[in-house]
Write an enzyme that holds these catalytic residues in place. Structure first.
Site, PDB file in Angstrom:
ATOM      1  N   SER A 214       0.810  -1.220   0.000  1.00  0.00           N
ATOM      2  CA  SER A 214       0.000   0.000   0.000  1.00  0.00           C
ATOM      3  C   SER A 214       0.844   1.271   0.000  1.00  0.00           C
ATOM      4  O   SER A 214       1.841   1.370   0.718  1.00  0.00           O
ATOM      5  CB  SER A 214      -0.906   0.010   1.227  1.00  0.00           C
TER       6      SER A 214
ATOM      7  N   SER B  59       6.290  10.731   5.317  1.00  0.00           N
ATOM      8  CA  SER B  59       5.225  11.203   6.216  1.00  0.00           C
ATOM      9  C   SER B  59       4.073  11.717   5.360  1.00  0.00           C
ATOM     10  O   SER B  59       3.605  12.831   5.522  1.00  0.00           O
ATOM     11  CB  SER B  59       5.747  12.297   7.146  1.00  0.00           C
TER      12      SER B  59
ATOM     13  N   CYS C 111      -0.431   3.120  10.701  1.00  0.00           N
ATOM     14  CA  CYS C 111       0.210   4.276  10.079  1.00  0.00           C
ATOM     15  C   CYS C 111       0.833   5.162  11.160  1.00  0.00           C
ATOM     16  O   CYS C 111       0.127   5.625  12.061  1.00  0.00           O
ATOM     17  CB  CYS C 111      -0.801   5.089   9.273  1.00  0.00           C
TER      18      CYS C 111
ATOM     19  N   LYS D 280      -3.214  -5.039   9.028  1.00  0.00           N
ATOM     20  CA  LYS D 280      -1.783  -4.722   8.897  1.00  0.00           C
ATOM     21  C   LYS D 280      -1.240  -4.137  10.189  1.00  0.00           C
ATOM     22  O   LYS D 280      -1.707  -3.099  10.665  1.00  0.00           O
ATOM     23  CB  LYS D 280      -1.595  -3.737   7.741  1.00  0.00           C
TER      24      LYS D 280
ATOM     25  N   ILE E 246       5.067  -6.065   8.205  1.00  0.00           N
ATOM     26  CA  ILE E 246       4.750  -4.943   9.059  1.00  0.00           C
ATOM     27  C   ILE E 246       4.564  -3.652   8.230  1.00  0.00           C
ATOM     28  O   ILE E 246       4.947  -3.611   7.064  1.00  0.00           O
ATOM     29  CB  ILE E 246       5.926  -4.655  10.063  1.00  0.00           C
TER      30      ILE E 246
HETATM   31  C1  FMN Z   1       5.425   6.539   0.405  1.00  0.00           C
HETATM   32  C2  FMN Z   1       4.783   5.453   1.222  1.00  0.00           C
HETATM   33  C3  FMN Z   1       3.406   5.482   1.453  1.00  0.00           C
HETATM   34  C4  FMN Z   1       2.802   4.476   2.207  1.00  0.00           C
HETATM   35  N1  FMN Z   1       1.441   4.507   2.398  1.00  0.00           N
HETATM   36  C5  FMN Z   1       0.833   3.500   3.107  1.00  0.00           C
HETATM   37  C6  FMN Z   1      -0.595   3.472   3.273  1.00  0.00           C
HETATM   38  O1  FMN Z   1      -1.330   4.332   2.777  1.00  0.00           O
HETATM   39  N2  FMN Z   1      -1.138   2.462   4.003  1.00  0.00           N
HETATM   40  C7  FMN Z   1      -0.366   1.456   4.554  1.00  0.00           C
HETATM   41  O2  FMN Z   1      -0.886   0.544   5.197  1.00  0.00           O
HETATM   42  N3  FMN Z   1       0.989   1.447   4.381  1.00  0.00           N
HETATM   43  C8  FMN Z   1       1.593   2.440   3.691  1.00  0.00           C
HETATM   44  N4  FMN Z   1       2.960   2.417   3.518  1.00  0.00           N
HETATM   45  C9  FMN Z   1       3.759   1.311   4.100  1.00  0.00           C
HETATM   46  C10 FMN Z   1       4.089   0.241   3.066  1.00  0.00           C
HETATM   47  O3  FMN Z   1       2.928  -0.350   2.534  1.00  0.00           O
HETATM   48  C11 FMN Z   1       4.987  -0.855   3.706  1.00  0.00           C
HETATM   49  O4  FMN Z   1       4.295  -1.463   4.768  1.00  0.00           O
HETATM   50  C12 FMN Z   1       6.308  -0.295   4.237  1.00  0.00           C
HETATM   51  O5  FMN Z   1       6.808   0.703   3.362  1.00  0.00           O
HETATM   52  C13 FMN Z   1       7.365  -1.391   4.426  1.00  0.00           C
HETATM   53  O6  FMN Z   1       7.646  -2.062   3.230  1.00  0.00           O
HETATM   54  P1  FMN Z   1       8.889  -1.662   2.254  1.00  0.00           P
HETATM   55  O7  FMN Z   1      10.112  -1.606   3.127  1.00  0.00           O
HETATM   56  O8  FMN Z   1       8.920  -2.746   1.233  1.00  0.00           O
HETATM   57  O9  FMN Z   1       8.562  -0.329   1.678  1.00  0.00           O
HETATM   58  C14 FMN Z   1       3.587   3.423   2.768  1.00  0.00           C
HETATM   59  C15 FMN Z   1       4.960   3.398   2.520  1.00  0.00           C
HETATM   60  C16 FMN Z   1       5.585   4.387   1.765  1.00  0.00           C
HETATM   61  C17 FMN Z   1       7.062   4.320   1.540  1.00  0.00           C
END
Ligand code: FMN
Length: 303
Positions: free
Chosen positions: A21, A70, A130, A165, A191
């Site tokens: 997401s 953020s 979040c 989540k 996570i």
């Molecule tokens: C720019 C950005 C926006 C995100 N927006 C959401 C969101 O709207 N809802 C959510 O559950 N996680 C959100 N996440 C978290 C990611 O889905 C993921 O859980 C987290 O980035 C860890 O995975 P990664 O290391 O592969 O990025 C966001 C992450 C990033 C970097």
């Protein structure tokens, strides 16, 4: 070779690779970079009852082996998702899971109810993790009781598969996982980002407009992996692993720790093809190692 995985009684994926997401929009802008239909599933940007502007700029900062964001749940709101996005998804083979968030238990339940029965929506991922919003988000996910309350309200509001989540910013993630399982979650995503910050020493000010943000990328992989291992040992429902996955070896580590599927997030910013590279790498690994069913690898490191 079987790559299909079941992540809920009513949600079978053609393969275990999902986009995380907030890192893949609504899946409709990615068609130029990769064939989205080849993915196991897509998780949408976090969706709230009303459209949101998100947090003040700057909202992104690079860190060693990772990034801080953020964004603060900037999104088009649930009505626009139902009217504009779902009809596009309904024509797709790849299932789309809508990530939802809210300020209150009631808001989560209302959003879930508005998505129920909408063609094109295959499931809901409940973001109680979040770190970038003042109300809701991780405030619900850091303790077992409020986490269960949100889960139960969403469960009641929809017949769609429900993934919940979790946040790593909690004293006992296994206790939160057991609690949301008990409240009716079909699967648990482990996570979300870890709360972090950066300071610009010349300006002597925090880099992010919101002061703190969520840390993602390779920096968090060992933390995420340990939490997936822990949660997979604590619950019976499928676990979806997420956090710092860049290549197929990372993904296999999560699967061997007990994840039935994985989400690829920040890696897609550096390499838009990352989710499909991960999938192809898993397939090649299975061929090399004579593994005919991905499910044989799930939890392999636990046995
Ligand atoms: C720019 C950005 C926006 C995100 N927006 C959401 C969101 O709207 N809802 C959510 O559950 N996680 C959100 N996440 C978290 C990611 O889905 C993921 O859980 C987290 O980035 C860890 O995975 P990664 O290391 O592969 O990025 C966001 C992450 C990033 C970097």
């Amino acid at each position: 070779m079987n790559l299909a995985v079941q992540i809920a009684p009513k949600l079978r994926l053609a393969n275990p690779v999902i986009t995380a997401s907030g890192t893949f929009g609504y899946g409709d802008e990615q068609a130029d970079f990769l064939d989205v239909q080849k993915l196991g599933a897509i998780v949408s940007k976090g969706t709230t009852l009303r459209p949101r502007e998100g947090n003040p700029q700057p909202r992104l900062a690079e860190t060693a082996s990772g990034m801080l964001n953020s964004i603060g749940l900037q999104n088009i709101g649930v009505e626009a998702v139902v009217k504009e996005k779902a009809p596009v998804w309904a024509k797709w083979r790849v299932p789309v899971i809508v990530n939802i968030a809210g300020d209150s238990v009631e808001e989560y339940a209302r959003v879930a109810g508005m998505l129920d029965g909408v063609p094109g929506i295959a499931g809901i991922e409940v973001n109680i993790s979040c770190p970038n919003v003042a109300a809701g988000g991780a405030a619900f996910g850091c303790r077992p009781e409020p986490a269960a309350e949100v889960t139960a309200a969403v469960r009641k509001a929809t017949s769609l598969p429900v993934l919940v989540k979790l946040t790593p910013d909690t004293a006992d993630i296994a206790a939160v996982a057991r609690s949301v399982e008990g409240a009716g979650a079909d699967a648990i995503t482990v996570i979300n980002t870890l709360r972090g910050m950066a300071i610009d020493v010349e300006r002597r000010r925090p880099v992010l407009g919101n002061v703190t943000g969520g840390l993602s990328g390779p920096a968090i992989k060992p933390v995420a992996l340990a939490m997936v291992y822990q949660v997979a040992g604590a619950v019976r429902v499928p676990v979806v692993g997420c956090g710092g996955i860049v290549d197929y070896r990372d993904a296999l580590e999560f699967i061997m720790a007990g994840a039935a599927a994985v989400e690829v997030g920040s890696a897609g910013f550096a390499n838009p093809r990352a989710p499909l590279d991960v999938l192809e790498g898993i397939e090649q690994f299975m061929q090399r190692e004579n593994v005919d069913d991905i499910n044989r690898l799930v939890g392999a490191a636990r046995r």
